[in-house]
Write a protein that holds these residues in place. Structure first.
Motif, PDB file in Angstrom:
ATOM      1  N   LEU A  35       0.838  -1.211   0.000  1.00  0.00           N
ATOM      2  CA  LEU A  35       0.000   0.000   0.000  1.00  0.00           C
ATOM      3  C   LEU A  35       0.868   1.254   0.000  1.00  0.00           C
ATOM      4  O   LEU A  35       0.572   2.225  -0.689  1.00  0.00           O
ATOM      5  CB  LEU A  35      -0.939  -0.007   1.209  1.00  0.00           C
ATOM      6  CG  LEU A  35      -2.081  -1.021   1.163  1.00  0.00           C
ATOM      7  CD1 LEU A  35      -2.767  -1.135   2.519  1.00  0.00           C
ATOM      8  CD2 LEU A  35      -3.114  -0.654   0.104  1.00  0.00           C
ATOM      9  N   CYS A  36       1.943   1.205   0.786  1.00  0.00           N
ATOM     10  CA  CYS A  36       2.863   2.355   0.825  1.00  0.00           C
ATOM     11  C   CYS A  36       3.472   2.579  -0.549  1.00  0.00           C
ATOM     12  O   CYS A  36       3.552   3.705  -1.024  1.00  0.00           O
ATOM     13  CB  CYS A  36       3.977   2.115   1.839  1.00  0.00           C
ATOM     14  SG  CYS A  36       3.441   2.235   3.538  1.00  0.00           S
ATOM     15  N   GLU A  37       3.886   1.471  -1.188  1.00  0.00           N
ATOM     16  CA  GLU A  37       4.488   1.561  -2.524  1.00  0.00           C
ATOM     17  C   GLU A  37       3.487   2.153  -3.510  1.00  0.00           C
ATOM     18  O   GLU A  37       3.790   3.065  -4.252  1.00  0.00           O
ATOM     19  CB  GLU A  37       4.878   0.153  -3.027  1.00  0.00           C
ATOM     20  CG  GLU A  37       6.081  -0.433  -2.334  1.00  0.00           C
ATOM     21  CD  GLU A  37       7.366   0.279  -2.702  1.00  0.00           C
ATOM     22  OE1 GLU A  37       7.466   0.760  -3.843  1.00  0.00           O
ATOM     23  OE2 GLU A  37       8.250   0.395  -1.836  1.00  0.00           O
ATOM     24  N   SER A  39       0.799   3.921  -3.049  1.00  0.00           N
ATOM     25  CA  SER A  39       0.413   5.321  -2.867  1.00  0.00           C
ATOM     26  C   SER A  39       1.538   6.252  -3.281  1.00  0.00           C
ATOM     27  O   SER A  39       1.317   7.378  -3.674  1.00  0.00           O
ATOM     28  CB  SER A  39      -0.012   5.591  -1.429  1.00  0.00           C
ATOM     29  OG  SER A  39       1.099   5.819  -0.633  1.00  0.00           O
ATOM     30  N   ALA A  40       2.766   5.764  -3.214  1.00  0.00           N
ATOM     31  CA  ALA A  40       3.887   6.607  -3.629  1.00  0.00           C
ATOM     32  C   ALA A  40       3.966   6.693  -5.150  1.00  0.00           C
ATOM     33  O   ALA A  40       4.395   7.697  -5.697  1.00  0.00           O
ATOM     34  CB  ALA A  40       5.187   6.030  -3.074  1.00  0.00           C
ATOM     35  N   LYS A  44      -3.347   9.561  -8.812  1.00  0.00           N
ATOM     36  CA  LYS A  44      -4.776   9.258  -8.776  1.00  0.00           C
ATOM     37  C   LYS A  44      -5.517   9.942  -9.906  1.00  0.00           C
ATOM     38  O   LYS A  44      -5.279  11.099 -10.211  1.00  0.00           O
ATOM     39  CB  LYS A  44      -5.372   9.698  -7.439  1.00  0.00           C
ATOM     40  CG  LYS A  44      -4.997   8.772  -6.323  1.00  0.00           C
ATOM     41  CD  LYS A  44      -5.764   9.093  -5.086  1.00  0.00           C
ATOM     42  CE  LYS A  44      -7.206   8.644  -5.192  1.00  0.00           C
ATOM     43  NZ  LYS A  44      -7.363   7.230  -5.345  1.00  0.00           N
TER      44      LYS A  44
ATOM     45  N   MET B   1       8.469  12.235  -0.717  1.00  0.00           N
ATOM     46  CA  MET B   1       7.465  11.164  -0.730  1.00  0.00           C
ATOM     47  C   MET B   1       8.031   9.858  -0.160  1.00  0.00           C
ATOM     48  O   MET B   1       7.419   9.166   0.621  1.00  0.00           O
ATOM     49  CB  MET B   1       6.973  10.968  -2.170  1.00  0.00           C
ATOM     50  CG  MET B   1       5.911   9.888  -2.340  1.00  0.00           C
ATOM     51  SD  MET B   1       4.389  10.203  -1.404  1.00  0.00           S
ATOM     52  CE  MET B   1       3.372  10.930  -2.664  1.00  0.00           C
ATOM     53  N   ARG B   5       6.833   7.673   3.018  1.00  0.00           N
ATOM     54  CA  ARG B   5       6.499   6.267   2.867  1.00  0.00           C
ATOM     55  C   ARG B   5       7.285   5.426   3.870  1.00  0.00           C
ATOM     56  O   ARG B   5       6.760   4.522   4.489  1.00  0.00           O
ATOM     57  CB  ARG B   5       6.826   5.838   1.427  1.00  0.00           C
ATOM     58  CG  ARG B   5       6.349   4.451   1.081  1.00  0.00           C
ATOM     59  CD  ARG B   5       6.863   4.051  -0.261  1.00  0.00           C
ATOM     60  NE  ARG B   5       8.317   4.145  -0.332  1.00  0.00           N
ATOM     61  CZ  ARG B   5       9.006   4.134  -1.458  1.00  0.00           C
ATOM     62  NH1 ARG B   5       8.383   4.085  -2.602  1.00  0.00           N
ATOM     63  NH2 ARG B   5      10.317   4.198  -1.444  1.00  0.00           N
ATOM     64  N   LEU B   8       5.532   5.862   7.110  1.00  0.00           N
ATOM     65  CA  LEU B   8       4.176   5.317   7.213  1.00  0.00           C
ATOM     66  C   LEU B   8       4.152   3.817   7.474  1.00  0.00           C
ATOM     67  O   LEU B   8       3.369   3.336   8.281  1.00  0.00           O
ATOM     68  CB  LEU B   8       3.397   5.604   5.921  1.00  0.00           C
ATOM     69  CG  LEU B   8       2.795   6.985   5.772  1.00  0.00           C
ATOM     70  CD1 LEU B   8       2.151   7.129   4.411  1.00  0.00           C
ATOM     71  CD2 LEU B   8       1.767   7.225   6.866  1.00  0.00           C
ATOM     72  N   TRP B  49      -6.859   2.173   4.645  1.00  0.00           N
ATOM     73  CA  TRP B  49      -5.781   2.899   3.967  1.00  0.00           C
ATOM     74  C   TRP B  49      -6.368   3.968   3.035  1.00  0.00           C
ATOM     75  O   TRP B  49      -5.928   5.109   3.014  1.00  0.00           O
ATOM     76  CB  TRP B  49      -4.917   1.916   3.175  1.00  0.00           C
ATOM     77  CG  TRP B  49      -3.803   2.578   2.436  1.00  0.00           C
ATOM     78  CD1 TRP B  49      -3.824   3.039   1.153  1.00  0.00           C
ATOM     79  CD2 TRP B  49      -2.506   2.904   2.945  1.00  0.00           C
ATOM     80  NE1 TRP B  49      -2.630   3.614   0.831  1.00  0.00           N
ATOM     81  CE2 TRP B  49      -1.796   3.554   1.907  1.00  0.00           C
ATOM     82  CE3 TRP B  49      -1.863   2.720   4.168  1.00  0.00           C
ATOM     83  CZ2 TRP B  49      -0.490   4.006   2.056  1.00  0.00           C
ATOM     84  CZ3 TRP B  49      -0.562   3.163   4.309  1.00  0.00           C
ATOM     85  CH2 TRP B  49       0.105   3.798   3.270  1.00  0.00           C
ATOM     86  N   HIS B  57      -2.635   9.463   5.132  1.00  0.00           N
ATOM     87  CA  HIS B  57      -2.458   8.018   5.348  1.00  0.00           C
ATOM     88  C   HIS B  57      -1.971   7.668   6.739  1.00  0.00           C
ATOM     89  O   HIS B  57      -1.348   6.637   6.929  1.00  0.00           O
ATOM     90  CB  HIS B  57      -1.491   7.423   4.312  1.00  0.00           C
ATOM     91  CG  HIS B  57      -2.104   7.236   2.965  1.00  0.00           C
ATOM     92  ND1 HIS B  57      -3.229   6.493   2.740  1.00  0.00           N
ATOM     93  CD2 HIS B  57      -1.742   7.708   1.751  1.00  0.00           C
ATOM     94  CE1 HIS B  57      -3.538   6.517   1.464  1.00  0.00           C
ATOM     95  NE2 HIS B  57      -2.660   7.251   0.832  1.00  0.00           N
TER      96      HIS B  57
END
Lengths: 165, 177
Positions: A35-37, A39-40, A44, B1, B5, B8, B49, B57
């Motif tokens: 999920l982190c990957e 979203s980075a 969107k 970013m 990440r 997070l 999420w 997030h």
């Protein structure tokens, strides 16, 4: 609460919920990494409303979101220190994804408002009338179960020949 | 970013390690098996999420997590035929090795009886009891989550305790008589 119930409560608190299995924990941690990957990397793009709710196109969406947020039971705005949703299309996506449409009906109001009579280039006498279309939608917020009725009105300008002459 | 990440991932993992037992305890009341409950937790993770996108997030508040688990549980229950599952679940909960409360943490006979009696409570009462005792939610939060008033949540909780107390008393009397 009497003493015996208090003591029972304390007894229950000593029972510990079973921990997550190592396998499931590992899967969840992998999922979090993914999920982190995602979203980075993902830029969107706006998606169409899965419900096709007509009122999402207007300012009504923002007011419904506001009403729900204020009404409690919806956590989207909870403890939020940053600015609210940055644009309406984002708000539409979030709102539409969380609602089920229960009912929708549309009708025209019986009263027509004359907006004037004019003579067209062809020499025809025409009349402008404003009609009001009312749409009533009943939607339910999936998580909180809150049911919201949204009523919107659309004004239509009808251009037709005036036959009474 | 990348920095965000990197921050997070560990934040969510810590949140999960702290919250998973509570969320699973709640999920077990709605699922057929431990595996199903764990799957539900994963589904909830994805949904949470996306919910938290607007808040950078960051890991969610516990009431929101319970709310998502509840919704997903209801959805899953609807799909698979909840009534049938509920009947099976009660039988399954009697097996110690698959119990949602950890049997290795306590050994007294009374604790064992308590676990069984909690399982035997009606769904509505057990749900409130689970959310209060093991979920750590307030009556206001439970009320909001279940769409009931704070007073109803508190009454259900009290009624659950009274039922448990009655059963324990009865069992003690039977054992000593």
């Amino acid at each position: 609460m009497d003493k015996s119930l208090k003591s029972l409560e304390q007894q229950l608190e000593t029972l510990i919920p079973r921990a997550q299995s190592m396998e499931s924990r590992g899967r969840c941690h992998e999922l979090i990494d993914e999920l982190c990957e995602t979203s980075a990397e993902t830029v969107k793009t706006p998606q169409n409303s899965p419900l096709g709710i007509s009122w999402l196109g207007g300012a009504v969406a923002a007011s419904v979101a506001l009403a729900l947020g204020l009404g409690g039971g919806w956590y989207l705005g909870k403890d939020q220190n940053t600015a609210p949703l940055s644009n309406l299309s984002q708000a539409q996506q979030i709102i539409a994804a969380d609602f089920d449409q229960l009912d929708r009906e549309t009708w025209m109001l019986g009263t027509e408002e004359p907006r004037g009579v004019y003579v067209s280039k062809e020499g025809q006498v025409r009349e402008l009338v404003q009609e009001t279309e009312v749409t009533k939608e009943v939607v339910q917020h999936r998580e909180s179960g809150i049911i919201v009725t949204v009523e919107t009105t659309d004004q239509h300008l009808i251009d037709s020949p005036k036959t009474e002459f | 970013m990348d920095q965000r990440r990197d921050k997070l991932g560990p934040q969510w993992k810590t949140w999960l390690d702290e919250s998973a037992p509570r969320l699973l305890a709640y999920a077990r009341a709605r699922c057929h098996s431990a595996e199903e409950a764990e799957d539900l937790l994963q589904d909830a993770l994805i949904k949470l999420w996306s919910y938290q996108e607007e808040r950078g997030h960051r890991p969610p508040d516990l009431p929101l997590a319970f709310s998502v688990m509840r919704y997903l549980g209801l959805d899953q229950g609807r799909r698979k035929g909840r009534r049938e599952k509920r009947d099976k679940k009660i039988i399954q909960f009697q097996k110690e090795e698959d119990h949602w409360l950890d049997p290795t943490m306590e050994e007294t006979e009374e604790a064992e009886i308590l676990r069984q009696e909690v399982d035997a409570l009606p769904d509505k009462l057990r749900e409130v009891l689970t959310l209060k005792i093991w979920g750590g939610l307030t009556f206001a939060e439970i009320g909001k989550l279940l769409s009931i008033s704070n007073n109803t949540a508190a009454s259900r909780y009290r009624y659950a305790l009274e039922q448990l107390q009655k059963k324990l008393k009865h069992l003690k009397q039977t054992n000593h008589g």
